[in-house]
Design an enzyme around this catalytic site. Structure first.
Site, PDB file in Angstrom:
ATOM      1  N   ASN A   1       0.794  -1.392   0.080  1.00 40.17           N
ATOM      2  CA  ASN A   1       0.141  -0.089   0.077  1.00 40.17           C
ATOM      3  C   ASN A   1       0.766   1.097   0.091  1.00 40.17           C
ATOM      4  O   ASN A   1       1.785   1.349   0.817  1.00 40.17           O
ATOM      5  CB  ASN A   1      -0.999   0.057   1.398  1.00 40.17           C
TER       6      ASN A   1
ATOM      7  N   ASP B   1      -6.390  -5.089   6.668  1.00 43.42           N
ATOM      8  CA  ASP B   1      -5.806  -5.794   5.221  1.00 43.42           C
ATOM      9  C   ASP B   1      -5.330  -7.022   5.703  1.00 43.42           C
ATOM     10  O   ASP B   1      -4.029  -7.361   5.154  1.00 43.42           O
ATOM     11  CB  ASP B   1      -4.977  -4.539   4.872  1.00 43.42           C
TER      12      ASP B   1
END
Ligand SMILES: COc1ccc(-c2cccc3nc(Nc4ccc(N5CCN(C)CC5)cc4)nn23)cc1
Length: 300
Positions: free
Chosen positions: A27, A144
């Site tokens: 990310n 996540d």
């Protein structure tokens, strides 16, 4: 406004950070293998360095939050934070972490599926549970949790990584509501996260169920969650968004099928994590106990 800089931050000097090879893209950033070699004789330690991709202000603040998050986490089942490296010229910063030689769980399980038995898969699952229990004790929600974000430290140790989406739950609530869901991993999301952007310890439990499915599918690309859901939803869905179809599928109680050769009791564990009502999902402590019991029972 900037979050306050950590005063006891360990500083790595850029001039001693020797680039070796790329490790992957996460990310907001890319991760590289480097050797921190102040003596210049290759005796320095190998480290994983996460560089901030763009110097967009918002990403910089999110990155600083990720650094602050990782900085306070001290757990055997969470990747260790080592410090930061400021590149003055570009006014950017990099996050320096311990390097785990075996890479992500995805590559590891695919490559070694021949000699990984149920017992070892359950061991990895119990370690992820312990890491999540620790995270939740500090009121963090990972958001996540996926096999791609689990790293393999050794043949008998995995660690949770990539805290780019991690949030702290406010003290007066037991969930976190996200305003701008960016690139969302919706196939790992609980129904309430898909429809209301509501994240809690129980939505992380849902994602853990999906990680269990990935582990017992040896992270085989043919059975990866996104592919299985899309097969069920149908690839030619037009108009309405995928997340609406996914939410309806889950509301209608369709769930990922049991991986082949997956012990029935493990699939039952996944189904517990995938209870539509988040109050019915187990806590990581309870999941950890059930898995420990299964490990004892595994005669292998
Ligand atoms: C999403 O990409 C990443 C990449 C690395 C990391 C990360 C963070 C913090 C510590 C850490 N240790 C390793 N080790 C590692 C080792 C090998 C590989 N691969 C080797 C084989 N290659 C084909 C793929 C990369 C990837 C990561 N990766 N890593 C996190 C996310």
């Amino acid at each position: 406004s900037y979050s306050h800089p950590q005063h006891d931050q360990t500083l790595f000097e850029e001039r001693y950070l020797r680039y070796i090879s790329p490790l992957g893209k996460g990310n907001f950033g890319s991760v590289e293998l480097c050797r921190y070699d102040p003596l210049g004789d290759n005796t320095g330690e190998l480290v994983a360095v996460k560089k901030l991709q763009s110097n967009k202000q918002s990403n910089l603040e999110d990155f600083q939050k990720e650094v602050n998050t990782l900085h306070v986490l001290h757990c055997d089942y969470i990747v260790k934070y080592k410090g930061v490296c400021y590149s003055m010229g570009r006014l950017s910063m990099s996050l320096v972490m311990e390097y785990l030689p075996y890479g992500s769980l995805i590559g590891y399980l695919e490559k070694n599926k021949q000699n990984i038995n149920t017992r070892r898969m359950l061991l990895f699952a119990s370690q992820i549970c312990k890491g999540m229990e620790y995270l939740q004790s500090l009121r963090y929600v990972h958001r996540d949790l996926a096999a791609r974000n689990i790293l393999v430290a050794s043949e008998t140790l995995v660690k949770i990584a990539d805290f780019g989406l991690t949030k702290v739950i406010p003290h007066n609530k037991d969930y976190y509501r996200v305003t701008q869901p960016g690139e969302s991993p919706i196939f790992w999301y609980a129904p309430e996260s898909i429809t209301e952007s509501r994240f809690s310890q129980k939505s992380d439990v849902w994602s853990f169920g999906v990680v269990l499915h990935e582990i017992f599918s040896y992270c085989d690309i043919r059975f990866n969650p996104k592919r299985l859901y899309m097969q069920e939803i149908g690839h030619n869905v037009l108009g309405t968004s995928i997340s609406v179809h996914l939410a309806n599928l889950l509301k209608g109680n369709w769930r990922l099928p049991s991986p082949s050769n997956c012990p029935p009791k493990v699939y039952l564990l996944m189904k517990q994590c995938w209870a539509h009502d988040f109050d019915e999902r187990p806590y990581f402590s309870n999941l950890g106990n059930q898995i420990e019991t299964m490990i004892q029972d595994e005669r292998e």
